[in-house]
Design an enzyme around this catalytic site. Structure first.
Site, PDB file in Angstrom:
ATOM      1  N   GLU A  87      -2.848  -8.781   6.345  1.00 40.59           N
ATOM      2  CA  GLU A  87      -3.807  -9.604   5.625  1.00 40.59           C
ATOM      3  C   GLU A  87      -4.694 -10.472   6.509  1.00 40.59           C
ATOM      4  OE1 GLU A  87      -4.342  -9.716   2.224  1.00 40.59           O
ATOM      5  OE2 GLU A  87      -3.019  -7.973   2.142  1.00 40.59           O
ATOM      6  N   SER A 459      37.487 -33.264 -47.760  1.00 45.32           N
ATOM      7  CA  SER A 459      38.750 -33.914 -47.390  1.00 45.32           C
ATOM      8  C   SER A 459      38.941 -34.046 -45.893  1.00 45.32           C
ATOM      9  CB  SER A 459      39.929 -33.133 -47.987  1.00 45.32           C
ATOM     10  OG  SER A 459      39.834 -33.107 -49.399  1.00 45.32           O
TER      11      SER A 459
END
Length: 825
Positions: A87, A459
């Site tokens: 690159e 309950s």
């Protein structure tokens, strides 16, 4: 001649000045609205956030771009050289622009002018950073000028290494790979330091056009481009001729990434953690922040929880019958083609599958699958449908769900339950949620019934009503009247006439038996005697309901809570009444490894010792709030142990370990619960429809939720010693008659060890007393439990149904002087 030279020089000077002016105006024009390049100084690329279980296994990942960030100092030189050769070989020499490369690109583009070839660029790595981070991919002269200006500015502001680090971690390299580290894993299943020269060269060949150099679809082009990079590396002196020759000979082959081992079945748990992280840090931190989240999940418990809940919901569903086949084929001969396109219902378990009925016989059904294979479903596995024969259930051409069995080619008839449920398992000492299942399937619904569903506890709330009473001076042997109760709710409202689940009345009954047997009428009288403000305070301080209703119906669980809240409240009972905060997260670290959240914030300087050399374990101070008298809490725990031995949870007794718990069932059995615990593990289970409706006349917490708890605990505790519940100081255990609460006498057969607070037990003299600190033999003359002396002080005249004044219908007075709570019949 001199005049000519002056003219030429003047024109040249004017041209230079004009050129400078033009260049300056261009730089000013395109440079005035450029993005702020200084943001790159603090740039942090999006990184995957990972959730880990308590044992370090991966639960799930969250990311916009799956990236592994690697500092440039950790990137191997071979990889750096490959990218520089491919690159920007002059990266460390230029100042952002490569003029030689730019001239070369101008010449090439001039040759290709008018052709269909894409213009050749001469972008340096710095220019690519400017484009990728600050600009768009638009192909235009304007963008190139802006890119060049930014590149010059970036080079002035940052070091070369910083620019290269940004580039190597940001670029897209195909295969869903952002950055070189992710690409190395996805292409070659290797870390960066394991890459060969050829593999590094291929990665460096990709950035120009990942799709054009696909290693499989465009193998020839990819190989040619890779070899070009290798030759560039040779020319630049980054590899030796021998290395280049070997790299050129290497075949270009990719390797699938190792399958990541994920914890299965933790979807509801992971989604709850995701919601908490988003609420705390925001979505940006979750999907881009690279957080490492160590959760509290125990994968083994999670598997057991999912299995227990699935089996429990399926068992309930089967009790309520067969709902029919999934579909009927118009052409039974086309069953293979139809099954290949037919989608199973959402939430279908992995070990279930679609099958077409091919033949119906007397004792079995022959079925076929989409792949052409066949199998059988025995009538024995279909008997839960209550049908008399296979032909009464299915016919040829029907599509059904079948499940795998232990026998090859034999399957069972299945159907997905409509009922839903939830289960939470928790460490009572820390509040760490060890397992969480929020429904039958997250695929069918992501709604988490463990944390998001507000349901009536019924309950299951009663232990906290009785705890409030014990905190107010009652004892486990206090007698409470179990008789009809009528409450005037006010003008225009009907009288409230609650009943026991059995529909019967049992007269004077001890507080212990009232909780063990879950007596509604006793609970109401006890709540009224204690005072609803006290009851509400207890429910609120235990986190069941932040605004507990101050009415008597709430004492029977008519309010609302979640499975996680109620399980946490029971965990505080198991923890001796100390406050705990439930958590699904132990610790969160940011991308740099810094801890940004820790559930346990207690200081522990000695915990930083890395090596153990025989030193004692560090002591960590416990600053948690004591929200209830540990003696009262232990009394409730002891009674709930009785619920397992003698009461509504006695199906758990065969497990043979110290265990306490309570069932819960609301009106019409809309919501059913069981919450239970050992000294070190608390589990809450819930079963109910999402749109509340009756589960059935005979369905209760004991028939729906308790079996789920049982199946989980049976496996979770297998092979593990379970210690008894710790007895706190100030408690003495006394042998009493189970039913009457009186001191046990010789010949009594139903005797329990009752837990009394010292000084608050039945009058007796004994030679054996155990308190919480040590076993002692001494004589204790205890005081009477004189909490209430006037029966009518508990309930006003309008609050209770009164029988005619007939002494034969009134309970005989207690001979030991103990008060009777509940007043009149």
């Amino acid at each position: 001649m001199s005049r000519v030279l002056v003219v030429v020089f003047s024109l040249l000077l004017l041209s230079i000045i004009a050129g400078i002016a033009v260049v300056g105006s261009v730089l000013w024009h395109f440079g005035r609205d450029l993005p702020d390049y200084r943001q790159l100084a603090d740039y942090q690329p999006p990184i995957t956030t990972r959730l880990y279980a308590g044992d370090g296994r991966l639960i799930t990942e969250y990311a916009v771009e799956k990236r592994v960030f690697v500092p440039v100092s950790a990137v191997p030189r071979r990889v750096v050289d490959a990218f520089l050769s491919a690159e920007d070989k002059n990266f460390y020499q230029h100042y952002g622009l490569d003029l030689t490369g730019l001239a070369r690109a101008v010449i090439v583009n001039a040759r290709n002018f008018g052709s269909d070839k894409r213009p050749v660029g001469a972008s340096t790595i710095t220019q690519q950073v400017a484009k990728n981070f600050l600009l768009t991919n638009e192909v235009s002269i304007e963008r190139k000028i802006k890119e060049a200006i930014l590149a010059l500015r970036i080079e002035q502001a940052f070091s070369k290494d910083h620019i290269l680090e940004l580039y190597l971690n940001e670029i897209y390299l195909g295969y869903g790979s952002y950055g070189v580290a992710a690409a190395a894993l996805n292409y070659f299943n290797k870390t960066l330091d394991q890459l060969t020269v050829a593999e590094a060269a291929y990665l460096a060949a990709v950035p120009k056009a990942p799709n054009n150099y696909h290693p499989v679809r465009k193998h020839a082009a990819a190989l040619e481009r890779r070899n070009w990079v290798i030759m560039r590396m040779l020319e630049d002196g980054n590899v030796s001729p021998e290395e280049a020759t070997a790299a050129l000979a290497d075949p270009l082959e990719t390797k699938d990434r190792d399958e990541t081992e994920y914890v299965q079945g933790a979807d509801f748990f992971a989604e709850e953690v995701r919601r908490q992280i988003v609420a705390r840090y925001g979505e940006n931190s979750l999907y881009k922040g690279g957080l490492a989240v160590r959760t509290t999940l125990d994968p083994i418990y999670q598997h057991l929880a999912e299995k227990a809940l699935h089996n429990g919901l399926i068992a309930y569903d089967r009790r309520h019958g067969w709902r029919g086949v999934l579909a009927e084929l118009a052409d039974p001969g086309a069953w293979k083609q139809v099954l290949g396109t037919f989608r199973p219902p959402l939430g279908t378990p992995e070990h279930w599958g679609l099958a077409a009925v091919l033949k119906v016989e007397r004792e079995r059904v022959v079925v076929g699958f989409a792949d052409g294979s066949t199998g059988t479903v025995s009538f024995q596995s279909m008997k839960w449908t209550r049908a008399q024969s296979p032909g009464a259930i299915v016919k040829v051409g029907d599509i059904i769900l079948v499940g795998e069995t232990n026998r090859a080619h034999e399957y069972s008839l299945e159907q997905i339950p409509k009922v839903e449920g939830a289960l939470v398992a928790m460490d009572p000492h820390t509040g760490r949620v060890l397992a969480m299942v929020g429904g039958f399937s997250s695929e069918r619904s992501e709604f988490n019934r463990a944390t998001q569903a507000l349901r009536q506890p019924g309950s299951a709330l009663k232990p906290f009503i009785y705890l409030a009473a014990l905190e107010s001076g009652f004892s486990p042997s206090t007698l409470i009247m179990d008789a009809p109760f009528v409450y005037d709710q006010g003008p225009g409202l009907p009288l409230w006439k609650p009943k026991n689940y059995s529909g019967q009345y049992y007269g004077p009954t001890t507080l212990r038996v009232g909780l063990e047997k879950s007596r509604n009428l006793m609970t109401i009288r006890l709540a009224q005697a204690t005072g609803m403000d006290k009851v509400a305070h207890t429910a609120e301080i235990f986190g069941i309901d932040r605004k507990f209703p101050r009415n008597l119906a709430s004492s029977l669980g008519a309010g609302e809570t979640t499975v996680l809240r109620l399980t946490t409240a029971y965990a505080m009972l198991a923890n001796g009444g100390k406050r705990i905060t439930p958590t699904l997260i132990d610790r969160i670290q940011d991308r740099s490894g810094t801890t940004v959240y820790r559930h346990d914030t207690r200081p522990c300087p000695d915990c930083r010792d890395v090596f153990w050399t025989g030193q004692p374990m560090p002591e960590i101070p416990d600053y948690r709030e004591q929200i209830a008298d540990p003696r009262s809490v232990y009394q409730i725990v002891h009674i709930l142990e009785g619920a397992v031995q003698y009461g509504t949870a006695r199906r758990l007794a065969p497990l043979g370990v110290p265990m306490a718990g309570k069932t819960g069932t609301t009106n019409d059995s809309n919501d059913t619960w069981f919450v239970g615990f050992t000294p070190d593990l608390v589990v809450g289970a819930f079963v109910g429809f999402d749109e509340p409706k009756s589960l059935g006349q005979r369905e209760t917490g004991a028939s729906t939720a308790l079996p789920i708890f049982h199946d989980f605990m049976k496996e979770a505790l297998k092979g593990k010693p379970v210690r008894p519940f710790a007895v706190p100081r100030g408690i003495q255990l006394v042998r009493v008659d189970h039913r009457s609460g009186r001191l046990a006498m010789p010949g009594d057969s139903d005797v329990v060890q009752e837990a009394f607070k010292v000084g608050n037990s039945p009058g007796f003299t004994t030679g054996a007393v155990v308190d919480g600190s040590a076993a002692m033999a001494e004589s204790v003359e205890s005081q009477d439990d004189a909490v209430i002396t006037d029966e009518d002080a508990l309930l006003g005249p309008a609050d209770v149904y009164r029988e005619p004044a007939d002494s034969a219908k009134r309970p005989p007075p207690r001979q030991d002087g103990q008060p009777r709570a509940g007043g009149l019949y």
